[in-house]
Design a protein around this motif. Structure first.
Motif, mmCIF file in Angstrom:
data_model
loop_
_atom_site.group_PDB
_atom_site.id
_atom_site.type_symbol
_atom_site.label_atom_id
_atom_site.label_comp_id
_atom_site.label_asym_id
_atom_site.label_seq_id
_atom_site.Cartn_x
_atom_site.Cartn_y
_atom_site.Cartn_z
ATOM 1 N N ALA A 1 0.843 -1.197 0.000
ATOM 2 C CA ALA A 1 0.000 0.000 0.000
ATOM 3 C C ALA A 1 0.879 1.248 0.000
ATOM 4 C CB ALA A 1 -0.904 -0.006 1.224
ATOM 5 N N PRO A 2 0.333 2.405 -0.365
ATOM 6 C CA PRO A 2 1.104 3.658 -0.333
ATOM 7 C C PRO A 2 1.617 3.954 1.079
ATOM 8 C CG PRO A 2 -0.921 3.952 -1.580
ATOM 9 C CD PRO A 2 -1.015 2.611 -0.923
ATOM 10 N N THR A 3 2.877 4.330 1.180
ATOM 11 C CA THR A 3 3.492 4.553 2.489
ATOM 12 C C THR A 3 2.854 5.722 3.222
ATOM 13 O OG1 THR A 3 5.593 3.717 1.645
ATOM 14 C CG2 THR A 3 5.660 4.979 3.682
ATOM 15 N N GLY A 4 2.715 6.868 2.541
ATOM 16 C CA GLY A 4 2.160 8.051 3.193
ATOM 17 C C GLY A 4 0.769 7.806 3.734
ATOM 18 N N ALA A 5 -0.087 7.203 2.923
ATOM 19 C CA ALA A 5 -1.460 6.938 3.354
ATOM 20 C C ALA A 5 -1.489 5.972 4.533
ATOM 21 C CB ALA A 5 -2.258 6.370 2.183
ATOM 22 N N SER A 6 -0.606 4.970 4.525
ATOM 23 C CA SER A 6 -0.561 4.001 5.625
ATOM 24 C C SER A 6 -0.158 4.679 6.934
ATOM 25 C CB SER A 6 0.423 2.877 5.292
ATOM 26 O OG SER A 6 0.047 2.199 4.119
ATOM 27 N N ILE A 7 0.801 5.598 6.863
ATOM 28 C CA ILE A 7 1.244 6.313 8.064
ATOM 29 C C ILE A 7 0.132 7.217 8.588
ATOM 30 C CG2 ILE A 7 2.895 8.014 8.941
ATOM 31 C CD1 ILE A 7 4.910 6.890 6.897
ATOM 32 N N VAL A 8 -0.566 7.897 7.683
ATOM 33 C CA VAL A 8 -1.660 8.789 8.096
ATOM 34 C C VAL A 8 -2.781 7.998 8.754
ATOM 35 C CG1 VAL A 8 -3.448 10.361 7.280
ATOM 36 C CG2 VAL A 8 -1.135 10.530 6.361
ATOM 37 N N LEU A 9 -3.174 6.887 8.158
ATOM 38 C CA LEU A 9 -4.249 6.077 8.726
ATOM 39 C C LEU A 9 -3.853 5.494 10.080
ATOM 40 C CD1 LEU A 9 -5.563 4.247 5.524
ATOM 41 C CD2 LEU A 9 -6.626 6.145 6.769
ATOM 42 N N THR A 10 -2.595 5.142 10.226
ATOM 43 C CA THR A 10 -2.111 4.667 11.529
ATOM 44 C C THR A 10 -2.198 5.778 12.564
ATOM 45 O OG1 THR A 10 -0.569 3.150 10.440
ATOM 46 C CG2 THR A 10 -0.173 3.631 12.760
ATOM 47 N N GLY A 11 -1.769 7.000 12.171
ATOM 48 C CA GLY A 11 -1.875 8.143 13.075
ATOM 49 C C GLY A 11 -3.311 8.448 13.443
ATOM 50 N N LEU A 12 -4.224 8.320 12.489
ATOM 51 C CA LEU A 12 -5.644 8.551 12.761
ATOM 52 C C LEU A 12 -6.184 7.520 13.748
ATOM 53 C CD1 LEU A 12 -8.332 9.984 12.177
ATOM 54 C CD2 LEU A 12 -8.621 8.445 10.216
ATOM 55 N N PHE A 13 -5.790 6.261 13.575
ATOM 56 C CA PHE A 13 -6.225 5.200 14.493
ATOM 57 C C PHE A 13 -5.726 5.484 15.913
ATOM 58 C CE2 PHE A 13 -5.420 1.073 16.560
ATOM 59 C CZ PHE A 13 -6.713 0.558 16.561
ATOM 60 N N ILE A 14 -4.471 5.891 16.036
ATOM 61 C CA ILE A 14 -3.915 6.210 17.349
ATOM 62 C C ILE A 14 -4.652 7.389 17.962
ATOM 63 C CG2 ILE A 14 -1.849 7.073 18.538
ATOM 64 C CD1 ILE A 14 -0.168 5.431 16.602
ATOM 65 N N LEU A 15 -4.979 8.406 17.148
ATOM 66 C CA LEU A 15 -5.727 9.559 17.642
ATOM 67 C C LEU A 15 -7.085 9.144 18.180
ATOM 68 C CD1 LEU A 15 -6.228 12.593 18.011
ATOM 69 C CD2 LEU A 15 -6.905 12.705 15.596
ATOM 70 N N ILE A 16 -7.783 8.277 17.471
ATOM 71 C CA ILE A 16 -9.095 7.814 17.932
ATOM 72 C C ILE A 16 -8.969 7.071 19.260
ATOM 73 C CG2 ILE A 16 -11.007 6.246 17.402
ATOM 74 C CD1 ILE A 16 -10.566 6.921 14.439
ATOM 75 N N ILE A 17 -7.955 6.209 19.370
ATOM 76 C CA ILE A 17 -7.730 5.473 20.622
ATOM 77 C C ILE A 17 -7.464 6.438 21.773
ATOM 78 C CG2 ILE A 17 -6.200 3.868 21.820
ATOM 79 C CD1 ILE A 17 -8.062 2.538 19.825
ATOM 80 N N CYS A 18 -6.620 7.450 21.533
ATOM 81 C CA CYS A 18 -6.297 8.422 22.580
ATOM 82 C C CYS A 18 -7.522 9.242 22.971
ATOM 83 C CB CYS A 18 -5.174 9.343 22.106
ATOM 84 S SG CYS A 18 -3.561 8.538 21.977
ATOM 85 N N MET A 19 -8.376 9.567 22.005
ATOM 86 C CA MET A 19 -9.604 10.302 22.315
ATOM 87 C C MET A 19 -10.533 9.463 23.184
ATOM 88 S SD MET A 19 -10.350 12.156 18.632
ATOM 89 C CE MET A 19 -11.874 12.923 19.194
ATOM 90 N N ILE A 20 -10.630 8.180 22.886
ATOM 91 C CA ILE A 20 -11.469 7.294 23.703
ATOM 92 C C ILE A 20 -10.917 7.191 25.122
ATOM 93 C CG2 ILE A 20 -12.236 4.903 23.989
ATOM 94 C CD1 ILE A 20 -12.311 4.688 20.926
ATOM 95 N N ILE A 21 -9.583 7.052 25.236
ATOM 96 C CA ILE A 21 -8.959 6.986 26.561
ATOM 97 C C ILE A 21 -9.229 8.271 27.343
ATOM 98 C CG2 ILE A 21 -6.745 6.909 27.779
ATOM 99 C CD1 ILE A 21 -5.719 5.082 25.556
ATOM 100 N N GLY A 22 -9.095 9.424 26.667
ATOM 101 C CA GLY A 22 -9.346 10.698 27.325
ATOM 102 C C GLY A 22 -10.780 10.835 27.794
ATOM 103 N N LEU A 23 -11.730 10.409 26.962
ATOM 104 C CA LEU A 23 -13.140 10.483 27.341
ATOM 105 C C LEU A 23 -13.453 9.577 28.522
ATOM 106 C CD1 LEU A 23 -14.844 10.537 23.813
ATOM 107 C CD2 LEU A 23 -14.723 12.419 25.459
ATOM 108 N N LEU A 24 -12.925 8.364 28.507
ATOM 109 C CA LEU A 24 -13.152 7.430 29.612
ATOM 110 C C LEU A 24 -12.546 7.949 30.906
ATOM 111 C CD1 LEU A 24 -12.523 3.996 27.829
ATOM 112 C CD2 LEU A 24 -14.717 5.003 28.502
ATOM 113 N N ARG A 25 -11.347 8.537 30.824
ATOM 114 C CA ARG A 25 -10.701 9.076 32.013
ATOM 115 C C ARG A 25 -11.493 10.239 32.584
ATOM 116 N NH1 ARG A 25 -4.788 11.314 31.225
ATOM 117 N NH2 ARG A 25 -5.999 12.889 30.119
ATOM 118 N N ASN A 26 -11.991 11.115 31.719
ATOM 119 C CA ASN A 26 -12.789 12.250 32.182
ATOM 120 C C ASN A 26 -14.102 11.789 32.799
ATOM 121 O OD1 ASN A 26 -10.848 14.065 31.305
ATOM 122 N ND2 ASN A 26 -11.827 14.389 29.319
#
Length: 275
Positions: free
Chosen positions: A244-269
């Motif tokens: 797969a395209p390298t740039g797109a794979s890195i962006v999608l990975t970053g987006l997945f990590i962002l979603i996980i961190c947002m869920i963690i932040g919401l649960l903690r709050n």
């Protein structure tokens, strides 16, 4: 482990690793300040300037990176000057320069015909990273990290309160310019790997992810750097395994990590609110 060693036994993968790791780290460190200053879209704007500069350089037969570096640095200073002098607001200045540069690049590319790899510039290509690009990127990345470390307290001050920093004697214009120029250099270095349309994600995603799980500035800085490197490595390896395209794979990975961190932040709050 053997499979990983096999992946990085390819020269183009090693070049991508040597370029991508420092670029990912620099992007995250600078991105924290840019996001907090509400100036995060400068990465997207400068990436379009990079595309225009590279297109013109390639059409004229010059080496792209040495031409793009000073051009994009000057564009970053121009953006800062226009914003501080009230000629254009920050977002408007970015929009004017980015769209104009993108249009120039497309125009030059169309006139130059097939001599310019448009998709390689816009979406990145690890196969296009040469040995000279790797050396140049490594040297400049080290310089960026050294400058960031040396001037960390002053960059911290202008990030949170520009007026107070000026009142304490800090040359805010100088350090805002330094922040803009370092960002410009990082964007140019990462463009060959990520592409002009995707490089700004390395500046935006890791700081946003870190801010969802950390409370202190230093914690955000460290976490953003770690998350940026992790998302780059996972995206790079995933792109090879999935073809797969390298740039797109890195962006999608970053987006997945962002979603996980947002869920963690919401649960903690929510847990804090319940207690």
């Amino acid at each position: 482990m053997n499979e990983l060693l096999t992946i990085f036994s390819y020269p183009f993968m090693m070049r991508a690793l040597l370029v991508g790791l420092p670029v990912a780290l620099c992007s995250a460190l600078l991105g924290v300040s840019l996001v907090l200053k509400r100036y995060s879209m400068i990465g997207d704007g400068l990436s379009h300037v990079t595309f225009g500069a590279l297109a013109v350089a390639a059409a004229l037969g010059f080496s792209p990176l040495p031409v793009a570096l000073p051009v994009v640095a000057l564009a970053a200073v121009a953006l800062l000057f226009a914003s501080e002098r009230g000629l254009l607001k920050g977002d408007a200045a970015i929009a004017v320069i980015s769209t104009s540069s993108l249009a120039l690049g497309v125009f030059v590319t169309s006139k130059a015909g097939s001599n310019i790899d448009l998709s390689g510039y816009m979406f990145g290509s690890i196969l296009s990273i040469s040995r000279q690009d790797t050396i140049l990127c490594a040297v400049l990345a080290v310089i960026i990290l050294i400058l960031y470390t040396l001037f960390y307290p002053r960059l911290f001050a202008v990030t949170f309160d520009n007026a107070f920093a000026r009142a304490t004697g800090i040359k805010t214009t100088l350090f805002n310019t330094l922040l803009s120029v370092l960002t410009a250099l990082t964007v140019v270095l990462g463009m060959r790997l990520m592409g002009t349309l995707l490089i700004s994600s390395l500046i935006i995603f890791p700081p946003l992810s870190a801010m969802r799980v950390c409370r202190t500035y230093k914690g955000v800085i460290i976490t953003a750097g770690v998350l940026s490197v992790i998302s780059f490595l996972i995206g790079l390896i995933g792109s090879f395994l999935l073809n797969a395209p390298t740039g797109a794979s890195i962006v999608l990975t970053g987006l997945f990590i962002l979603i996980i961190c947002m869920i963690i932040g919401l649960l903690r709050n929510r847990c804090r609110h319940d207690t």
